[in-house]
Design a protein around this motif. Structure first.
Motif, mmCIF file in Angstrom:
data_model
loop_
_atom_site.group_PDB
_atom_site.id
_atom_site.type_symbol
_atom_site.label_atom_id
_atom_site.label_comp_id
_atom_site.label_asym_id
_atom_site.label_seq_id
_atom_site.Cartn_x
_atom_site.Cartn_y
_atom_site.Cartn_z
ATOM 1 N N CYS A 1 -6.004 -0.933 -0.918
ATOM 2 C CA CYS A 1 -5.734 -1.466 0.422
ATOM 3 C C CYS A 1 -6.999 -1.328 1.278
ATOM 4 N N CYS B 1 0.853 -1.187 0.000
ATOM 5 C CA CYS B 1 0.000 0.000 0.000
ATOM 6 C C CYS B 1 0.893 1.242 0.000
ATOM 7 N N CYS C 1 -0.167 3.035 3.722
ATOM 8 C CA CYS C 1 0.177 2.465 5.034
ATOM 9 C C CYS C 1 1.266 1.392 4.956
ATOM 10 N N CYS D 1 -7.136 0.207 3.845
ATOM 11 C CA CYS D 1 -7.147 1.598 4.337
ATOM 12 C C CYS D 1 -7.612 2.570 3.255
#
Ligand code: ZN
Length: 244
Positions: A155, A130, A133, A157
């Motif tokens: 991702c 990612c 992150c 996130c």
């Protein structure tokens, strides 16, 4: 056949072999050289983009969807398996020789075959992270449309996942490069397979080699043949099958 005998003798006598591979070694696994792939023709914009431009850092940032369009169709081959050539060098290592592999390929097939010392100077499609992150993802996650917005893998996130593949305009990984250079410099035998040696930085690596025997196995002559002890113009899978 004489050249095969000569190669057999060189490998028998070698203690530390460094195998340097390019796209040619993975062709028998069904992976074509993406540099010979057609570019990406975009109907909306009506323009044609060369592969070298598509797999550049700036293109990844500007046209992320088109990047993944090309990447997924031309650079990732989820079903590809190591072929006789990848396996041969892994077997040599199991038989007790010191064998290091420096590869320009991003398919992960040398490791899959069982080679333990592999320097992937252009990275690997098997590793993805990612961009926000850093979380790791494998290739099947990236290829699964359920995890993507269009073609862009996301991702958990919400960040965009980027393959650990060195794009044009991006630097090579220092630790991989220094590992590759010391593997080449400490080898008594270097076998260059399936690369025309014109793509930077392949050609520049050869000059670190100080060992006895330099072998080039490629379908076509290369610019380095004059400094090689042995040059074989043949498919590597066919060469390996004769060595056994
Ligand atoms: Zn993330």
């Amino acid at each position: 056949m004489e050249k095969i005998e000569e190669l057999k003798r060189i490998i028998d006598e070698a203690e530390r072999i460094c195998v340097f591979t390019g796209a040619g070694i993975s062709v028998p696994s069904g992976i074509p050289d993406f540099r010979s792939a057609d570019g990406l023709y975009n109907q909306d914009s009506g323009y044609n983009v060369r592969p070298e431009e598509i797999i550049s850092h700036s293109f990844f940032l500007r046209h992320t969807d088109m990047f993944f369009d090309f990447y997924k169709s031309k650079m990732v081959y989820p079903g590809a398996e190591p072929n006789v050539a990848h396996k041969y060098f892994a077997e040599l290592e199991r038989a007790g020789k010191h064998v290091s592999v420096v590869t320009q390929n991003i398919d992960g097939l040398h490791s899959a075959a069982g080679s333990s010392e592999v320097y992937e100077i252009h990275g690997s499609v098997l590793r993805n992270n990612c961009t926000r992150c850093g979380k790791f993802y494998d290739a099947s996650y990236v290829m699964n449309p359920d995890n993507c917005d269009g073609n862009i893998p996301l991702c958990s996130c919400g960040g965009i996942i980027k393959p650990d593949v060195v794009l044009y305009e991006e630097p090579l990984d220092d630790s991989v490069v220094s590992g590759a250079v010391s593997a080449i410099a400490s080898a008594d035998t270097m076998i260059i397979i399936g690369t025309s040696l014109v793509v930077y930085p392949a050609a520049s690596y050869v000059r670190y080699f100080r060992g006895r025997n330099l072998v080039i196995i490629n379908l076509e002559p290369t610019q380095m043949d004059s400094i090689a002890n042995l040059a074989i113009y043949e498919d590597i899978a066919s060469v390996v099958s004769k060595l056994k």
